[in-house]
Structures are given as structure tokens and as C-alpha cells.
Design a protein around this motif. Structure first.
Motif, mmCIF file in Angstrom:
data_model
loop_
_atom_site.group_PDB
_atom_site.id
_atom_site.type_symbol
_atom_site.label_atom_id
_atom_site.label_comp_id
_atom_site.label_asym_id
_atom_site.label_seq_id
_atom_site.Cartn_x
_atom_site.Cartn_y
_atom_site.Cartn_z
ATOM 1 N N ASP A 218 5.372 2.853 -12.869
ATOM 2 C CA ASP A 218 6.747 3.818 -13.087
ATOM 3 C C ASP A 218 6.836 4.840 -12.183
ATOM 4 N N TYR A 219 5.745 5.061 -11.372
ATOM 5 C CA TYR A 219 5.867 5.939 -10.447
ATOM 6 C C TYR A 219 6.631 5.899 -9.070
ATOM 7 N N TYR A 220 7.624 6.677 -8.944
ATOM 8 C CA TYR A 220 8.683 6.315 -7.963
ATOM 9 C C TYR A 220 8.136 7.138 -6.577
ATOM 10 N N ILE A 221 8.248 6.495 -5.409
ATOM 11 C CA ILE A 221 7.822 7.170 -4.039
ATOM 12 C C ILE A 221 9.271 7.554 -3.485
ATOM 13 N N ALA A 222 9.471 8.946 -3.408
ATOM 14 C CA ALA A 222 10.568 9.538 -2.919
ATOM 15 C C ALA A 222 10.988 9.513 -1.495
ATOM 16 N N ASN A 223 9.954 9.521 -0.879
ATOM 17 C CA ASN A 223 10.079 9.663 0.520
ATOM 18 C C ASN A 223 10.355 8.129 1.232
ATOM 19 N N LYS A 224 11.473 7.777 2.066
ATOM 20 C CA LYS A 224 11.708 6.628 2.643
ATOM 21 C C LYS A 224 10.833 5.922 3.570
ATOM 22 N N ASN A 225 10.183 6.817 4.346
ATOM 23 C CA ASN A 225 9.521 6.893 5.437
ATOM 24 C C ASN A 225 7.819 6.873 5.065
ATOM 25 N N ALA A 226 7.651 6.594 3.831
ATOM 26 C CA ALA A 226 6.396 6.611 3.471
ATOM 27 C C ALA A 226 5.650 5.486 3.952
ATOM 28 N N ASN A 227 4.271 5.662 4.501
ATOM 29 C CA ASN A 227 3.333 4.542 4.918
ATOM 30 C C ASN A 227 3.053 3.468 3.861
ATOM 31 N N LEU A 228 3.582 2.171 3.997
ATOM 32 C CA LEU A 228 3.291 1.268 3.093
ATOM 33 C C LEU A 228 1.988 0.908 2.886
ATOM 34 N N ASP A 229 1.149 1.052 3.949
ATOM 35 C CA ASP A 229 -0.441 0.683 3.745
ATOM 36 C C ASP A 229 -1.005 1.549 2.896
ATOM 37 N N LEU A 230 -0.557 2.833 2.793
ATOM 38 C CA LEU A 230 -1.032 4.022 1.886
ATOM 39 C C LEU A 230 -0.273 3.778 0.481
ATOM 40 N N VAL A 231 0.931 3.239 0.465
ATOM 41 C CA VAL A 231 1.489 2.849 -0.644
ATOM 42 C C VAL A 231 0.645 1.652 -1.567
ATOM 43 N N ASN A 232 0.352 0.742 -0.839
ATOM 44 C CA ASN A 232 -0.603 -0.460 -1.324
ATOM 45 C C ASN A 232 -1.947 -0.014 -1.625
ATOM 46 N N TYR A 233 -2.385 1.082 -0.907
ATOM 47 C CA TYR A 233 -3.885 1.739 -1.010
ATOM 48 C C TYR A 233 -4.003 2.127 -2.328
ATOM 49 N N VAL A 234 -3.151 3.202 -2.695
ATOM 50 C CA VAL A 234 -2.818 3.934 -3.742
ATOM 51 C C VAL A 234 -2.704 2.906 -4.967
ATOM 52 N N LYS A 235 -1.808 2.109 -4.879
ATOM 53 C CA LYS A 235 -1.578 1.012 -5.817
ATOM 54 C C LYS A 235 -2.749 0.129 -6.258
ATOM 55 N N ASN A 236 -3.510 -0.199 -5.373
ATOM 56 C CA ASN A 236 -4.745 -1.082 -5.535
ATOM 57 C C ASN A 236 -5.920 -0.083 -6.407
ATOM 58 N N ASN A 237 -5.865 1.008 -5.692
ATOM 59 C CA ASN A 237 -6.965 1.935 -6.337
ATOM 60 C C ASN A 237 -6.665 3.039 -7.679
ATOM 61 N N ASN A 238 -5.614 2.674 -8.096
ATOM 62 C CA ASN A 238 -4.890 3.411 -9.322
ATOM 63 C C ASN A 238 -4.389 4.590 -9.080
ATOM 64 N N VAL A 239 -3.295 4.483 -9.104
ATOM 65 C CA VAL A 239 -2.273 5.937 -8.807
ATOM 66 C C VAL A 239 -2.772 7.000 -9.715
ATOM 67 N N GLU A 240 -3.115 6.876 -10.929
ATOM 68 C CA GLU A 240 -3.422 7.977 -11.745
ATOM 69 C C GLU A 240 -4.654 8.579 -11.273
ATOM 70 N N LYS A 241 -5.454 8.047 -10.576
ATOM 71 C CA LYS A 241 -6.742 8.751 -9.760
ATOM 72 C C LYS A 241 -6.323 9.768 -8.952
ATOM 73 N N TYR A 242 -5.058 9.573 -8.050
ATOM 74 C CA TYR A 242 -4.751 10.337 -6.818
ATOM 75 C C TYR A 242 -3.686 11.490 -7.350
ATOM 76 N N ILE A 243 -3.104 11.164 -8.350
ATOM 77 C CA ILE A 243 -2.067 12.415 -8.812
ATOM 78 C C ILE A 243 -2.795 13.219 -9.707
ATOM 79 N N ASN A 244 -3.942 12.870 -10.199
ATOM 80 C CA ASN A 244 -4.923 13.877 -11.001
ATOM 81 C C ASN A 244 -6.000 14.320 -10.226
ATOM 82 N N ILE A 245 -6.052 14.460 -8.742
ATOM 83 C CA ILE A 245 -6.863 15.007 -8.060
ATOM 84 C C ILE A 245 -6.930 16.438 -8.314
#
Length: 277
Positions: A218-245
Motif C-alpha cells: 500500500d506504499y506508493y512510490i512518488a518519484n517516477k524516475n525511481a530505481n526499479l532495482d531498489l524498489v524490488n530490493y525494498v519490496k523483497n526485504n520488507n518496506v516497513e524495515k526501511y521506513i522505520n530506520i
């Protein structure tokens, strides 16, 4: 025999003392190295945060400057006063800004005094009421120039608004200029930083026409030029982990720094997750 025994004891003591000295020196140097490395990481994190803050501030100032310039228009006053909204046209201006500046997606919206969108430069959609947005409602109530960062129907964006008055000082509505995080993301990339601008999940239902259409749950990526490899990396490693750093972590060869974006009511809007290789 006693002499040999004393020699052995001396040698044993020497070896023991040497071992302690070596181990002590090793741990001392390791501790100093770790402290130095942590200091470098922390300084890098602080610099990333300052860079991000400055880029956002610069973009807000630019957005406001565009809004103030566009609002000084006799035709705008005339069309608003006569409610001849079909003649409003800012697509050419938006295209020229795209061609001649680094801001590639500048949107222009006109809202009447009742909060209804009567014109959008980027879509034919109009006629909907926008009073659910606190930032816009405040401008219409106080009839003042203002800036904000907020989530609406299309995206998490930077916004600048200026009121529209006729020549008799009657309030007619507001002109709003809307910009995105793409140029900020690009500027960070020039500083060897990749970023993901992750909108808080509480805004998922508000985003009816998502500009990027990139989501992690349910988390929306707002920058259109986001690195899709990093999008997948965060997705595979739990997005909650990174927003709570809390500040930053070091992981997989990256220093990952978290910058939390708040609105003017101190509510969390988004998380700018910066990756430095």
C-alpha cells in the motif's frame, strides 16, 4: 632445574603478556576504526539529510515563483470573473517549462472560491471538489499565498498557491502550481544518491489516479524516475524495515538514510529513503 623452571616461567609470562598486548592493541585499533567508520557514516547521513532538505526548499521556492508569475494575468482575471473557464489554457506554458528547464512535469490548476477544480493542465478531469485538502482549504479561507507538500488524487507533490482577485478586490479562487519529486531525485543522483520517495500507506485510498503507478504493497512510490532495482530490493526485504530506520543503516554495500517528510500539521507524509553506494 630451578633455573630452567624460572626461565620457562619467564618465557610463559612474556608470551602471556605479549598475547595480552597484541589482543589489547587489536581491540583498541578495531574499536577506533569502528568509531571512525561510524563517525564517517553519521556525517554522510547528516550531509544527505541537509542536501535533501535544501533541494526540497529550492523546489518549493521555484514552484512559488512560477505561481506568483502566472497569477499576474489579465486574461485569468477576466475568465474567472465571467466564469468562461473553457478559455483557460496553460498547456503551452507547461510545455515550455518542460523544454527549457529541468522541471519536466509542472502542473497548473485553477480552483474556484468554493474549492472546485475548474481547470487542470495535465488532464481533462475537472469539476471535483478539493476541500478535503487542508492546505487548499486554508488558502481559500484565508485568501493568502501559501506553499505545501501534500497527497491528493494524483501524487505526492510540492504545491504553491496564490489567490485570484478581480479589479474590485473580489475573491474569485486560486491558481495552484504543482511540481513533483523527479527533479529532486535527479539532483540527488548527481550526488551519487539514489532515492525512493515512499508515500505513507494511509494515503493509498486518496490516490485515485496515481501518477507513477509504482507501489510496494500500500506504499506508493512518488518519484517516477525511481530505481526499479531498489524498489524490488525494498519490496523483497520488507518496506516497513526501511521506513522505520531511525537514521541510517549500512546494508548490502549501501549507506541507507531515512528522511521523514512531514506536512505543516506535523503528520507523516512520506519517507525519502536515500541509498549511497
Amino acid at each position: 632445574m630451578k633455573s630452567k623452571k624460572n626461565i620457562y616461567i619467564i618465557i610463559l609470562l612474556f608470551l602471556t603478556l605479549t598475547t595480552f598486548i597484541i589482543l589489547g592493541t587489536y581491540y583498541y585499533i578495531s574499536s577506533k576504526q569502528e568509531n571512525l567508520l561510524n563517525s564517517i557514516y553519521n556525517t554522510t547521513h547528516i550531509n544527505i539529510v541537509k542536501t535533501t532538505q535544501n533541494l526540497i526548499k529550492d523546489k518549493q521556492n521555484t514552484t512559488l515563483a512560477i505561481a506568483l508569475a502566472l497569477a499576474k494575468n489579465d486574461s485569468l482575471y477576466k475568465f474567472m470573473q465571467t466564469q468562461d473557464y473553457e478559455k483557460l489554457d496553460y498547456k503551452k506554458i507547461s510545455a515550455e517549462i518542460k523544454e527549457h528547464t529541468k522541471y519536466k512535469d509542472v502542473w497548473i490548476q485553477i480552483v474556484d472560491k468554493n474549492g472546485k477544480s475548474i481547470y487542470r493542465s495535465w488532464t481533462d478531469l475537472k469539476g471535483d471538489n478539493l476541500l478535503f485538502r487542508k492546505d487548499l482549504k486554508n488558502t481559500l479561507t484565508n485568501q493568502n499565498v501559501s506553499t505545501s507538500i501534500s497527497v491528493a488524487l494524483f501524487n505526492l507533490t510540492l504545491k504553491a498557491r496564490t489567490p485570484i482577485f478581480d479589479y474590485n478586490n473580489n475573491f474569485l479562487g486560486a491558481l495552484e502550481v504543482i511540481t513533483h519529486f523527479n527533479s529532486i531525485s535527479k539532483d540527488l543522483k548527481e550526488n551519487n544518491i539514489d532515492c525512493l520517495v515512499i508515500t505513507d500507506k494511509k494515503y493509498r485510498k486518496i490516490l485515485k489516479y496515481p501518477y507513477t503507478n509504482i507501489f510496494i504493497d500500500d506504499y506508493y512510490i512518488a518519484n517516477k524516475n525511481a530505481n526499479l532495482d531498489l524498489v524490488n530490493y525494498v519490496k523483497n526485504n520488507n518496506v516497513e524495515k526501511y521506513i522505520n530506520i531511525p537514521n541510517f543503516i549500512v546494508e548490502n554495500g549501501y549507506l541507507i538514510s531515512n528522511f521523514i517528510l512531514y506536512d505543516k500539521n506535523n503528520e507523516k507524509l512520506a519517507y525519502i529513503i536515500n541509498f549511497m553506494d
